[in-house]
Design a protein around this motif. Structure first.
Motif, PDB file in Angstrom:
ATOM      1  N   TYR A  57       0.822  -1.104   0.050  1.00  0.00           N
ATOM      2  CA  TYR A  57       0.017  -0.021  -0.039  1.00  0.00           C
ATOM      3  C   TYR A  57       0.738   1.152  -0.112  1.00  0.00           C
ATOM      4  CZ  TYR A  57      -4.131  -3.108   0.916  1.00  0.00           C
ATOM      5  OH  TYR A  57      -5.042  -3.817   1.068  1.00  0.00           O
ATOM      6  N   ASP A  58       0.166   2.259  -0.306  1.00  0.00           N
ATOM      7  CA  ASP A  58       0.876   3.758  -0.384  1.00  0.00           C
ATOM      8  C   ASP A  58       0.041   4.751   0.481  1.00  0.00           C
ATOM      9  OD1 ASP A  58      -0.972   4.578  -2.049  1.00  0.00           O
ATOM     10  OD2 ASP A  58       0.060   4.577  -3.854  1.00  0.00           O
ATOM     11  N   HIS A  59       0.328   5.857   0.526  1.00  0.00           N
ATOM     12  CA  HIS A  59      -0.028   6.988   1.266  1.00  0.00           C
ATOM     13  C   HIS A  59      -1.686   7.049   1.090  1.00  0.00           C
ATOM     14  CE1 HIS A  59       0.003  10.346   4.103  1.00  0.00           C
ATOM     15  NE2 HIS A  59      -0.573  11.002   3.277  1.00  0.00           N
ATOM     16  N   ILE A  60      -2.437   6.882  -0.107  1.00  0.00           N
ATOM     17  CA  ILE A  60      -3.776   6.955  -0.469  1.00  0.00           C
ATOM     18  C   ILE A  60      -4.508   5.452  -0.400  1.00  0.00           C
ATOM     19  CG2 ILE A  60      -5.346   7.668  -2.280  1.00  0.00           C
ATOM     20  CD1 ILE A  60      -3.852   9.989  -0.681  1.00  0.00           C
ATOM     21  N   SER A  61      -3.698   4.483  -1.078  1.00  0.00           N
ATOM     22  CA  SER A  61      -4.306   3.163  -1.392  1.00  0.00           C
ATOM     23  C   SER A  61      -4.776   2.656  -0.020  1.00  0.00           C
ATOM     24  CB  SER A  61      -3.559   2.351  -2.447  1.00  0.00           C
ATOM     25  OG  SER A  61      -2.186   2.268  -1.797  1.00  0.00           O
ATOM     26  N   MET A  62      -3.913   2.873   0.987  1.00  0.00           N
ATOM     27  CA  MET A  62      -4.370   2.243   2.282  1.00  0.00           C
ATOM     28  C   MET A  62      -5.677   2.251   2.716  1.00  0.00           C
ATOM     29  SD  MET A  62      -2.215   4.429   5.149  1.00  0.00           S
ATOM     30  CE  MET A  62      -0.675   4.355   4.602  1.00  0.00           C
ATOM     31  N   LEU A  63      -6.180   3.659   2.249  1.00  0.00           N
ATOM     32  CA  LEU A  63      -7.747   3.993   2.475  1.00  0.00           C
ATOM     33  C   LEU A  63      -8.500   3.855   1.237  1.00  0.00           C
ATOM     34  CD1 LEU A  63      -7.151   7.209   4.629  1.00  0.00           C
ATOM     35  CD2 LEU A  63      -7.981   4.852   5.447  1.00  0.00           C
ATOM     36  N   THR A  64      -8.110   3.472   0.195  1.00  0.00           N
ATOM     37  CA  THR A  64      -9.154   3.423  -1.004  1.00  0.00           C
ATOM     38  C   THR A  64      -9.068   2.127  -1.544  1.00  0.00           C
ATOM     39  OG1 THR A  64      -7.420   4.446  -2.308  1.00  0.00           O
ATOM     40  CG2 THR A  64      -8.659   5.916  -1.280  1.00  0.00           C
ATOM     41  N   HIS A  65      -8.072   1.277  -1.612  1.00  0.00           N
ATOM     42  CA  HIS A  65      -7.895   0.031  -2.466  1.00  0.00           C
ATOM     43  C   HIS A  65      -8.967  -0.754  -1.878  1.00  0.00           C
ATOM     44  CE1 HIS A  65      -6.343  -3.317  -4.632  1.00  0.00           C
ATOM     45  NE2 HIS A  65      -5.695  -2.431  -5.311  1.00  0.00           N
ATOM     46  N   PRO A  66      -9.762  -1.505  -3.123  1.00  0.00           N
ATOM     47  CA  PRO A  66     -10.735  -2.442  -2.768  1.00  0.00           C
ATOM     48  C   PRO A  66     -10.060  -3.812  -1.929  1.00  0.00           C
ATOM     49  CG  PRO A  66     -10.888  -1.765  -4.933  1.00  0.00           C
ATOM     50  CD  PRO A  66      -9.688  -1.326  -4.375  1.00  0.00           C
ATOM     51  N   GLN A  67      -8.952  -4.102  -2.001  1.00  0.00           N
ATOM     52  CA  GLN A  67      -8.235  -5.104  -1.242  1.00  0.00           C
ATOM     53  C   GLN A  67      -8.046  -4.996   0.237  1.00  0.00           C
ATOM     54  OE1 GLN A  67      -7.492  -8.089  -2.279  1.00  0.00           O
ATOM     55  NE2 GLN A  67      -7.547  -8.303  -4.363  1.00  0.00           N
ATOM     56  N   ALA A  68      -8.291  -3.669   0.721  1.00  0.00           N
ATOM     57  CA  ALA A  68      -8.296  -3.531   2.178  1.00  0.00           C
ATOM     58  C   ALA A  68      -9.328  -3.936   2.755  1.00  0.00           C
ATOM     59  CB  ALA A  68      -8.194  -2.047   2.140  1.00  0.00           C
ATOM     60  N   VAL A  69     -10.551  -4.027   2.066  1.00  0.00           N
ATOM     61  CA  VAL A  69     -11.719  -4.670   2.622  1.00  0.00           C
ATOM     62  C   VAL A  69     -11.467  -6.013   3.364  1.00  0.00           C
ATOM     63  CG1 VAL A  69     -14.057  -5.567   2.479  1.00  0.00           C
ATOM     64  CG2 VAL A  69     -13.174  -3.335   1.408  1.00  0.00           C
ATOM     65  N   GLN A  70     -10.521  -6.751   2.722  1.00  0.00           N
ATOM     66  CA  GLN A  70     -10.313  -8.115   3.238  1.00  0.00           C
ATOM     67  C   GLN A  70      -9.215  -8.279   4.041  1.00  0.00           C
ATOM     68  OE1 GLN A  70     -10.791  -7.768  -0.380  1.00  0.00           O
ATOM     69  NE2 GLN A  70     -13.065  -8.446   0.347  1.00  0.00           N
ATOM     70  N   GLY A  71      -8.491  -7.083   4.292  1.00  0.00           N
ATOM     71  CA  GLY A  71      -7.396  -6.955   5.235  1.00  0.00           C
ATOM     72  C   GLY A  71      -7.438  -6.179   6.377  1.00  0.00           C
ATOM     73  N   HIS A  72      -6.975  -4.917   6.203  1.00  0.00           N
ATOM     74  CA  HIS A  72      -6.745  -4.300   7.501  1.00  0.00           C
ATOM     75  C   HIS A  72      -8.000  -3.576   7.932  1.00  0.00           C
ATOM     76  CE1 HIS A  72      -5.287  -1.839   4.178  1.00  0.00           C
ATOM     77  NE2 HIS A  72      -5.769  -0.707   5.015  1.00  0.00           N
ATOM     78  N   PHE A  73      -8.853  -3.106   6.908  1.00  0.00           N
ATOM     79  CA  PHE A  73     -10.225  -2.752   7.403  1.00  0.00           C
ATOM     80  C   PHE A  73     -10.927  -3.711   8.167  1.00  0.00           C
ATOM     81  CE2 PHE A  73     -11.447   0.126   3.385  1.00  0.00           C
ATOM     82  CZ  PHE A  73     -10.170   1.001   3.659  1.00  0.00           C
ATOM     83  N   GLN A  74     -11.020  -5.005   7.893  1.00  0.00           N
ATOM     84  CA  GLN A  74     -11.606  -5.905   8.786  1.00  0.00           C
ATOM     85  C   GLN A  74     -10.980  -6.058  10.201  1.00  0.00           C
ATOM     86  OE1 GLN A  74     -12.032  -9.960   7.072  1.00  0.00           O
ATOM     87  NE2 GLN A  74     -12.731 -10.742   8.826  1.00  0.00           N
ATOM     88  N   THR A  75      -9.592  -6.092  10.035  1.00  0.00           N
ATOM     89  CA  THR A  75      -8.977  -6.350  11.299  1.00  0.00           C
ATOM     90  C   THR A  75      -9.139  -5.019  12.266  1.00  0.00           C
ATOM     91  OG1 THR A  75      -7.017  -7.363  10.284  1.00  0.00           O
ATOM     92  CG2 THR A  75      -6.643  -6.264  12.322  1.00  0.00           C
ATOM     93  N   LEU A  76      -9.120  -3.674  11.569  1.00  0.00           N
ATOM     94  CA  LEU A  76      -9.519  -2.614  12.613  1.00  0.00           C
ATOM     95  C   LEU A  76     -10.995  -2.505  13.006  1.00  0.00           C
ATOM     96  CD1 LEU A  76      -8.858   0.166  13.382  1.00  0.00           C
ATOM     97  CD2 LEU A  76      -9.384   1.095  11.347  1.00  0.00           C
ATOM     98  N   SER A  77     -11.958  -2.906  12.002  1.00  0.00           N
ATOM     99  CA  SER A  77     -13.203  -3.052  12.617  1.00  0.00           C
ATOM    100  C   SER A  77     -13.483  -3.981  13.794  1.00  0.00           C
ATOM    101  CB  SER A  77     -13.952  -3.502  11.419  1.00  0.00           C
ATOM    102  OG  SER A  77     -15.575  -3.629  11.893  1.00  0.00           O
ATOM    103  N   ASP A  78     -12.822  -5.318  13.800  1.00  0.00           N
ATOM    104  CA  ASP A  78     -12.843  -6.053  14.898  1.00  0.00           C
ATOM    105  C   ASP A  78     -12.041  -5.437  16.181  1.00  0.00           C
ATOM    106  OD1 ASP A  78     -13.847  -7.906  13.196  1.00  0.00           O
ATOM    107  OD2 ASP A  78     -11.924  -8.892  12.931  1.00  0.00           O
ATOM    108  N   TRP A  79     -11.285  -4.883  16.083  1.00  0.00           N
ATOM    109  CA  TRP A  79     -10.485  -3.995  16.874  1.00  0.00           C
ATOM    110  C   TRP A  79     -11.405  -3.037  17.570  1.00  0.00           C
ATOM    111  CZ3 TRP A  79      -8.097   0.776  17.781  1.00  0.00           C
ATOM    112  CH2 TRP A  79      -7.088   0.983  18.979  1.00  0.00           C
TER     113      TRP A  79
END
Length: 298
Positions: free
Chosen positions: A271-293
């Protein structure tokens, strides 16, 4: 989408701050306030078709508010020669007002999520007004740095030349920073705010240029709520992992979590500065982890 979107405004007399409200259709978790960075607005967190971290969290049951700073996004009036706004105003008035507004509405602690420079001004506001911490459940920072210590040809061009020299010249010419029309930002920036960021990027001291309040000294006295910093492998300048750690150290986030997003760490991409918040793949990765936290924090 499993949420509805609407807009509301927080009236601060001289201007109105726009809040994009993302309301879940089902179970509601504690409210989330999202704060964007420089030359952007709240759209970094959401889209009308349901993409982005804000939309993802709303679909998971969180009531999300994506703020537009004064003059940016849909806030009124827009940045221009006749509307200026400083970093000092954001720290001392706007961010406290946003936190107070949501706390009074929900009567429960708020999750705070920031991107880039939004994390710097948030930490400064909380350090300056520590009573606000009683209203904060936790802090989450994506690509947040105050200083840029890395050295490279790209940094020389983008920061030393474009940000530190060309941007102040544009502010003198136009009365504000026309980043959108010059195609190096998602939103325009008030002249004074731009000058304030230039000062901090180049200063070793986390001290307010307006009244010399020492944020680092104030932060050293704080017991921060649970906090999590994300940095990206391909964020080479605007949120380099080394500079994120530097900000954590000077702001006394010694107990905070730190995650580096990239393939080596098991993520779908670097990821880069923008894609960490916008890339579709984030939903299966750190978005889900953050939501659980966040749900565990509740």
């Amino acid at each position: 989408m499993k949420h509805q979107q609407s807009s509301e405004y927080l009236d601060l007399q001289q201007y109105q701050l726009h809040l994009r409200k993302l309301t879940p259709l089902h179970v509601s978790q504690a409210p989330v306030l999202m704060l964007h960075g420089a030359i952007e607005n709240g759209r970094i967190f959401y889209s009308q078709n349901g993409k982005g971290l804000g939309c993802y969290l709303a679909d998971q049951g969180f009531t999300v508010y994506c703020a537009d700073f004064a003059g940016r996004g849909l806030s009124k009036p827009s940045v221009g020669p006749d509307f200026n706004h400083s970093q000092h105003q954001l720290i001392c008035q706007d961010i406290p007002a946003l936190i107070q507004h949501l706390y009074q509405r929900y009567q429960q602690k708020i999750h705070l999520i920031c991107h880039s420079w939004g994390g710097v001004v948030l930490a400064a506001s909380l350090a300056r007004f520590p009573d606000l911490l009683d209203k904060v459940q936790n802090n989450v920072f994506f690509g947040t740095k105050r200083r840029i210590s890395v050295k490279s040809a790209a940094k020389t061009l983008q920061i030393d030349l474009l940000w530190n020299k060309v941007s102040p010249w544009l502010c003198k010419r136009y009365g504000y920073l026309p980043a959108k029309s010059w195609r190096f930002g998602a939103d325009n920036e008030p002249a004074q705010f731009l000058l304030d960021t230039v000062h901090w990027i180049n200063s070793p001291h986390f001290v307010d240029p307006t009244d010399q309040f020492d944020y680092a000294k104030a932060a050293a006295q704080l017991q921060w709520p649970p906090s999590w910093f994300f940095a990206a492998v391909n964020d080479k300048i605007l949120g380099h992992p080394d500079d994120v750690r530097l900000f954590m150290a000077e702001s006394n986030f010694s107990d905070a979590r730190f995650s580096l997003l990239g393939k080596v760490q098991g993520d779908a991409l670097d990821y880069d500065h923008i894609s960490m918040l916008t890339h579709p793949q984030a939903v299966q990765g750190h978005f889900q982890t953050l939501s659980d936290w966040l749900k565990q924090q509740n």
